[in-house]
Structure formats: structure tokens, C-alpha cells
Design an enzyme around this catalytic site. Structure first.
Site, mmCIF file in Angstrom:
data_model
loop_
_atom_site.group_PDB
_atom_site.id
_atom_site.type_symbol
_atom_site.label_atom_id
_atom_site.label_comp_id
_atom_site.label_asym_id
_atom_site.label_seq_id
_atom_site.Cartn_x
_atom_site.Cartn_y
_atom_site.Cartn_z
ATOM 1 N N ASP A 156 24.169 -7.607 50.424
ATOM 2 C CA ASP A 156 23.677 -8.228 51.662
ATOM 3 C C ASP A 156 24.189 -7.530 52.904
ATOM 4 O O ASP A 156 23.505 -7.469 53.911
ATOM 5 C CB ASP A 156 24.110 -9.701 51.711
ATOM 6 N N ARG A 456 34.876 -12.637 40.572
ATOM 7 C CA ARG A 456 35.544 -11.791 41.558
ATOM 8 C C ARG A 456 36.180 -12.769 42.533
ATOM 9 O O ARG A 456 35.655 -13.868 42.735
ATOM 10 C CB ARG A 456 34.447 -10.991 42.257
HETATM 11 P P1 FAD Z 1 36.614 -1.824 49.870
HETATM 12 O O1 FAD Z 1 37.255 -2.771 50.830
HETATM 13 O O2 FAD Z 1 36.665 -0.388 50.157
HETATM 14 O O3 FAD Z 1 37.200 -2.054 48.420
HETATM 15 C C1 FAD Z 1 37.321 -3.310 47.837
HETATM 16 C C2 FAD Z 1 38.447 -3.267 46.809
HETATM 17 O O4 FAD Z 1 38.062 -2.418 45.731
HETATM 18 C C3 FAD Z 1 39.755 -2.685 47.315
HETATM 19 O O5 FAD Z 1 40.552 -3.678 47.908
HETATM 20 C C4 FAD Z 1 40.362 -2.111 46.059
HETATM 21 O O6 FAD Z 1 41.020 -3.119 45.324
HETATM 22 C C5 FAD Z 1 39.153 -1.633 45.286
HETATM 23 N N1 FAD Z 1 38.829 -0.219 45.584
HETATM 24 C C6 FAD Z 1 38.046 0.220 46.597
HETATM 25 N N2 FAD Z 1 37.918 1.544 46.546
HETATM 26 C C7 FAD Z 1 38.630 1.955 45.489
HETATM 27 C C8 FAD Z 1 38.861 3.232 44.926
HETATM 28 N N3 FAD Z 1 38.310 4.331 45.449
HETATM 29 N N4 FAD Z 1 39.645 3.310 43.835
HETATM 30 C C9 FAD Z 1 40.179 2.182 43.280
HETATM 31 N N5 FAD Z 1 39.994 0.950 43.764
HETATM 32 C C10 FAD Z 1 39.220 0.841 44.865
HETATM 33 N N6 FAD Z 1 29.332 -8.262 48.116
HETATM 34 C C11 FAD Z 1 28.428 -7.978 47.160
HETATM 35 O O7 FAD Z 1 28.780 -7.343 46.165
HETATM 36 N N7 FAD Z 1 27.115 -8.347 47.285
HETATM 37 C C12 FAD Z 1 26.657 -9.012 48.362
HETATM 38 O O8 FAD Z 1 25.473 -9.303 48.461
HETATM 39 C C13 FAD Z 1 27.599 -9.349 49.389
HETATM 40 N N8 FAD Z 1 27.186 -10.037 50.462
HETATM 41 C C14 FAD Z 1 28.095 -10.365 51.412
HETATM 42 C C15 FAD Z 1 27.663 -11.130 52.483
HETATM 43 C C16 FAD Z 1 28.556 -11.498 53.461
HETATM 44 C C17 FAD Z 1 28.081 -12.336 54.599
HETATM 45 C C18 FAD Z 1 29.913 -11.069 53.375
HETATM 46 C C19 FAD Z 1 30.924 -11.421 54.407
HETATM 47 C C20 FAD Z 1 30.361 -10.300 52.320
HETATM 48 C C21 FAD Z 1 29.459 -9.956 51.318
HETATM 49 N N9 FAD Z 1 29.879 -9.232 50.196
HETATM 50 C C22 FAD Z 1 28.958 -8.941 49.219
HETATM 51 C C23 FAD Z 1 31.299 -8.864 50.011
HETATM 52 C C24 FAD Z 1 31.682 -7.487 50.620
HETATM 53 O O9 FAD Z 1 31.254 -7.396 51.951
HETATM 54 C C25 FAD Z 1 31.097 -6.309 49.859
HETATM 55 O O10 FAD Z 1 31.328 -6.415 48.479
HETATM 56 C C26 FAD Z 1 31.641 -4.960 50.345
HETATM 57 O O11 FAD Z 1 30.832 -3.929 49.846
HETATM 58 C C27 FAD Z 1 33.092 -4.718 49.909
HETATM 59 O O12 FAD Z 1 33.704 -3.867 50.819
HETATM 60 P P2 FAD Z 1 33.890 -2.312 50.616
HETATM 61 O O13 FAD Z 1 32.704 -1.786 49.911
HETATM 62 O O14 FAD Z 1 34.251 -1.760 51.936
HETATM 63 O O15 FAD Z 1 35.116 -2.286 49.588
#
Ligand code: FAD
Length: 512
Positions: A156, A456
Site C-alpha cells: 500500500d 509479522r
Molecule cells: P525496512 O525498514 O528497511 O526493513 C524492515 C525490517 O526488515 C528491518 O527492521 C530489519 O529487521 C529487516 N531488514 C531490512 N532490510 C534488511 C536487510 N537488507 N538484511 C536483513 N534484514 C533486513 N506492508 C506491507 O507489506 N504491505 C502493505 O500493504 C503495507 N501497507 C501499509 C500501509 C500503511 C498505512 C502503513 C503505515 C504501513 C504499511 N505497511 C505495509 C508496512 C510497511 O510500511 C512496509 O512493509 C514497508 O515496506 C517496510 O519498510 P521498509 O521496506 O523500509 O523496510
């Protein structure tokens, strides 16, 4: 001899366990000599502190390449420094960039390692580094004209990292929505610093490996690395998801070949309890008390929405889509009062259907962030249990969750996401941290009592949820601890993540 670059060390707000200001300063100085002082805080590192949602007083290291990640991990082992990696740091709802152990150093992998390494149209895959976001990939496909060939699946919110989301087993909404399932091949650095390629990546490319001037991470991968998942022997990839066993530095993703067309739709149902997706349309309302049932009915009527709203899309050339839509209408419109809409049937400029229509064809947006505007200074904490796909389970899960949310005096925002064989229910609301945490803590047990477990979770709930996966005297946790202690003997990488505590951390003291 030139003296090593110096980093100015401010005191962190919280020191890592077993560290003094002197040993912490020693780590910062040595990390700065690996990555350059610009890439280490608590010296000033503005770009690092503005990424994600973390505290500017958290200590950061932003390695510039795989070799530097390896050096930092070796340094962490030498000085027993806990470290918490992330790729883009937009893990909203699940803890952002915050570590489980206060004082851990944050490892910002994606700041410099943010290249799209390959997009292969014939094989319909991409190979990316951790800093590549869904927005970046979409822009790349658009600019190179490849959107005609390949579609991306996005969650999303499109600002997250493809790797960060997939390793957390995040989801999107097209047929490629299970992001971990749709990955193919990883490059991972183990906690002790060794570099591993999984699947077919373990078989060296015959031309690349003859180049002795290249480090292993610089060598081209096997031509089948992104085509066949398993390679030979045990399939390792799973242990690097939701894991503290490695840092992923490259990952392959399958992409959807252009299906030949697409049609988003929405169906509304008049009688139900959940405001769900309509809340961002009515966000100007500022309410202190939870909405009553009749108020919710009134809002649904005013917005010409139902109490339940179902969004979906069909893919393929028009004749195929028409057949699929007829079947879908035939099934759903048998429910009295239900209505079917295409995006052009709705005249609101910001209808949720229009946002969903983008998400369902892989165009990243940030629109859903507006959900938090429901309350002043809103924030997220997700509750995401998994259950069987059945009407009975859905109704039960909804009743159980709504009851606890009501008891806490909160409004309810929820969505059901239907996966391959499981259903994910996602409750999101936070008026006050404690107020929101109470029903979630109750719900974890309510759900476990019915056989539902979270897929999760937020940092604050990891221990409690890990404890519910306790079949046969916690056999799975014992296995996870064995693997953790074998691969990370000094317990430096993300201690406590997903409730797994390395030896050296007393679970009884650390678990919350
Ligand atoms: P990061 O913050 O970079 O990583 C998340 C975690 O993964 C880290 O803390 C770490 O533990 C691990 N990690 C990351 N990178 C590595 C690496 N290279 N090696 C080892 N471990 C690692 N999520 C969904 O999946 N689907 C949705 O539809 C969705 N909708 C959302 C809607 C809203 C309104 C909100 C607020 C959130 C939503 N999310 C959703 C949750 C979140 O925003 C997403 O999952 C987002 O993609 C996660 O952040 P990131 O990709 O920056 O991960």
C-alpha cells in the site's frame, strides 16, 4: 603514517548493553575509519537521520559497499556491539528503524547500496540492492519503457525497500503479492562477515569467477540465479526472512509479465461493522469518542459506500477480463443490496478505489498514510493475525477484535487480505500508545486461543507472539536459538528480533 579519520562522538541516549562511553567511542572511531566519518553518527549525518522514522540520537553506520558491511560486522564481533540493519527504514507500524535492544547501532544498508543491478525482460525478473524502493523501481520501468513489458507488485505504501519489505514477508495485491514467495536468489552476509549466495547463486558464473581482481560480491551471478529458486541441497532462503541471521545485500524478484490488460473494481455491501477503507475519505472528522454503529451506518450512506467494501482486479486481455468479471459479479451480487463499481463509476477525486486501482497495477503511492490523519498526531501499530479463509473464521475474528478495540475505547480500522490459502486481518489504530497496546496484547492471546497467529509484528510484541508459536514445548524456538547461536556466536546481529535471544542475553530479563 596518516592518522585515521576522526569522528566526533556525542553520547548516545542509551548505551548498548555492556558498553561504557569509552568502548562506545572506540567503536564509533573504528566504524568511521571503515566507512568514513560522514557515514557514522553520532557525528552529524543528516541524510541518515532523515531517512525512516528514527531518533536522531540513535547511532548510525551507513556502509558504502558489501566489503564495508563485512568489516563493520567483524568489528561488531570484536567489540560485542549489537547492530540493527534496515534497508529503507520505513517499517511503519512495525517499529520503524528502532532496534529491539536499546542502544544498538543502526546499520543503514540502503543509503549507499541502492542500485537496480539488472532488469531482465525475457526472464521477467530484477536484481536489486537494499536501498531500491518500489518508487525507484517503478520510475526505472517507466523511464526505460519497460512498463510495457513488466509490472511491479507494490504494498500500500510505495516508499519502502523491495528487499526490506520482502525479507519481512510483506505483501502487495496483484497475483505477485507474496513478496518473499516471488523472490529468487539472495546474497547474504552472515553475522560473522562471510558472504553467501543462495540457490543457483552458489554455483559460480564460469566467466566471472575467473576474475581474481573482483571480490566475491562484485562477481556476476550465475545466469540462473534469478530463474530457479532452490539450487542444490537444503533451501536456505527462509532463515534469512524475519531473521537475525544475515544481512541481505542483493535479492532477485520475479515480476509480472504484462498481463495484456487490467480492470480494477469495487463492490460495496450495505450491512456490516467495519469502516475499513472509507476512513481516509472522511479523515476531516475529528472525533474523540468511538463512532456508534448508527453513526457508522450514516457515514457509509453519506459516502455511498457499504459497511464492507471489497476491492479487486482482474488481469488479462479484455475478453478474458469480461468472463472473470461476470463470474465475480455473479458470486458477490447475490448478496442483497451489494453494488459493483469500476473506477469511472465513482466521482470523488480521491476515492479509495482510485488509489487501489493504482496499487493493483503496481503503481506505488503514499495515499494510505492519510489513514493516520483520523486523529491528531496519529501513529500506527499493526495487528496482523492469520486465519483460515472461511466466512465463520472471518466473522469470529472480526467480533473478537472489535470487542477488544471497543473495550479500549478506540475506533476500529481493519482490512482483510486474502492470500493463497490464508487470510490476513490487519488492525490499525493508535490514539495513545498504551491504550492501543492493551487490546493488542489481549488479542494476541484471544487469537492464539482460536489457533490464529500473527504473521509479522511490532518490536514491542515480538516476545509475546513468539511465545504463542509453542508447539511441542517450544520446539521451533529451540531450533531458532540453536541456529542463532551457531551463526552468530557473539549475538551481535539484531538480538531479540522476532523473540529470538542469543546466548548472552537472558530471555527472562529482556523479554517484554
Ligand atoms: P525496512 O525498514 O528497511 O526493513 C524492515 C525490517 O526488515 C528491518 O527492521 C530489519 O529487521 C529487516 N531488514 C531490512 N532490510 C534488511 C536487510 N537488507 N538484511 C536483513 N534484514 C533486513 N506492508 C506491507 O507489506 N504491505 C502493505 O500493504 C503495507 N501497507 C501499509 C500501509 C500503511 C498505512 C502503513 C503505515 C504501513 C504499511 N505497511 C505495509 C508496512 C510497511 O510500511 C512496509 O512493509 C514497508 O515496506 C517496510 O519498510 P521498509 O521496506 O523500509 O523496510
Amino acid at each position: 603514517m596518516a592518522s585515521p579519520p576522526q569522528a566526533t562522538v556525542e553520547n548516545p541516549r542509551v548505551l548498548p548493553p555492556n558498553h561504557t562511553h569509552t568502548t562506545f567511542a572506540q567503536f564509533i572511531q573504528r566504524a568511521a575509519s571503515v566507512c568514513s566519518p560522514d557515514n557514522v553518527t553520532p557525528t552529524i549525518c543528516t541524510p541518515c537521520t532523515t531517512r525512516g522514522s528514527s531518533s536522531p540520537r540513535q547511532s548510525y553506520v551507513c556502509p558504502r559497499d558489501v566489503g564495508e558491511v563485512q568489516s563493520i560486522l567483524r568489528l561488531c564481533n570484536e567489540l560485542t556491539m549489537p547492530i540493527w540493519p534496515y534497508s529503507a527504514g520505513r517499517n511503519t507500524g512495525y517499529g520503524g528503524t528502532a532496534p529491539r535492544v536499546p542502544g544498538s547501532v543502526a546499520l543503514d544498508i540502503g543509503k549507499h547500496m541502492n542500485k537496480i543491478l539488472e532488469v531482465d525482460v525475457e526472464g521477467a525478473y530484477a536484481l536489486v540492492e537494499p536501498g531500491v524502493t518500489y518508487m525507484d523501481m517503478h520510475k526505472h520501468l517507466e523511464e526505460t519503457g519497460l512498463l510495457k513489458e513488466l509490472w511491479l507488485d507494490v504494498p500500500d505504501l510505495g516508499g519502502g525497500s523491495m528487499i526490506g519489505n520482502a525479507v519481512e514477508r510483506g505483501v502487495g495485491y496483484t497475483p505477485y503479492g507474496d513478496h518473499f514467495m516471488m523472490h529468487c536468489g539472495m546474497e547474504v552476509i552472515l553475522p560473522t562477515g562471510e558472504l553467501v549466495r543462495t540457490g543457483m547463486g552458489a554455483l559460480p558464473d564460469p566467466t566471472a569467477s575467473s576474475r581474481s581482481d573482483l571480490r566475491p560480491d562484485q562477481q556476476a551471478g550465475n545466469k540462473c540465479w534469478q530463474l530457479f529458486n532452490y539450487g542444490f541441497g537444503p533451501y536456505n532462503d527462509g532463515i534469512f526472512s524475519q531473521s537475525s541471521l544475515g544481512i541481505v545485500t542483493k535479492m532477485g524478484f520475479w515480476m509480472m509479465p504484462n498481463p495484456g490488460g487490467y480492470q480494477a473494481y469495487m463492490i460495496t455491501f450495505p450491512r456490516d461493522e467495519d469502516l475499513g477503507a472509507i476512513v481516509d475519505i472522511i479523515r476531516p472528522l475529528r472525533l474523540t469518542d468511538p463512532l456508534s454503529e448508527s453513526e457508522q451506518d450514516e457515514i457509509a450512506k453519506k459516502l455511498k459506500l457499504g459497511r464492507w467494501i471489497f476491492y479487486g482486479a482482474v488481469y488479462g486481455p479484455e475478453p478474458v477480463r469480461n468472463v472473470l468479471l461476470d463470474a465475480i459479479k455473479g458470486a458477490f451480487l447475490s448478496i442483497p443490496g451489494s453494488k459493483f463499481y469500476l473506477p469511472e463509476d465513482r466521482d470523488e477525486p480521491h476515492s479509495v478505489l482510485r488509489t487501489r486501482a493504482k496499487t493493483l497495477q503496481g503503481i506505488p503511492t503514499l495515499d494510505e498514510l492519510r489513514w493516520v490523519d483520523w486523529l491528531p498526531n496519529g501513529a500506527h501499530m499493526f495487528f496482523s493475525p492469520i486465519a483460515k479463509i472461511s466466512g465463520k473464521d472471518a466473522s469470529m475474528q472480526y467480533e473478537v477484535t472489535k470487542k477488544r478495540v471497543r473495550e479500549a475505547g478506540l475506533d476500529f480500522i481493519g482490512t482483510f487480505t486474502i492470500g493463497m490459502r490464508e487470510m490476513l486481518f490487519n488492525r490499525q489504530d493508535e490514539e495513545q500508545k498504551l491504550k492501543a497496546r492493551w487490546p493488542i496484547r489481549q488479542l494476541i492471546q484471544d487469537c492464539a486461543d482460536r489457533g490464529w497467529g500473527e504473521y509479522r509484528t511490532h518490536l514491542a510484541l515480538m516476545d509475546q507472539i513468539a511465545n504463542t508459536y509453542n508447539f511441542n514445548d517450544n520446539a521451533q524456538m529451540k531450533l531458532n536459538e540453536k541456529i542463532k547461536n551457531a551463526l552468530d556466536p557473539n549475538g551481535i546481529l539484531a538480538p531479540g528480533k522476532n523473540g529470538i535471544w542469543p546466548r548472552g542475553y537472558d530471555r527472562n530479563t529482556w523479554a517484554i
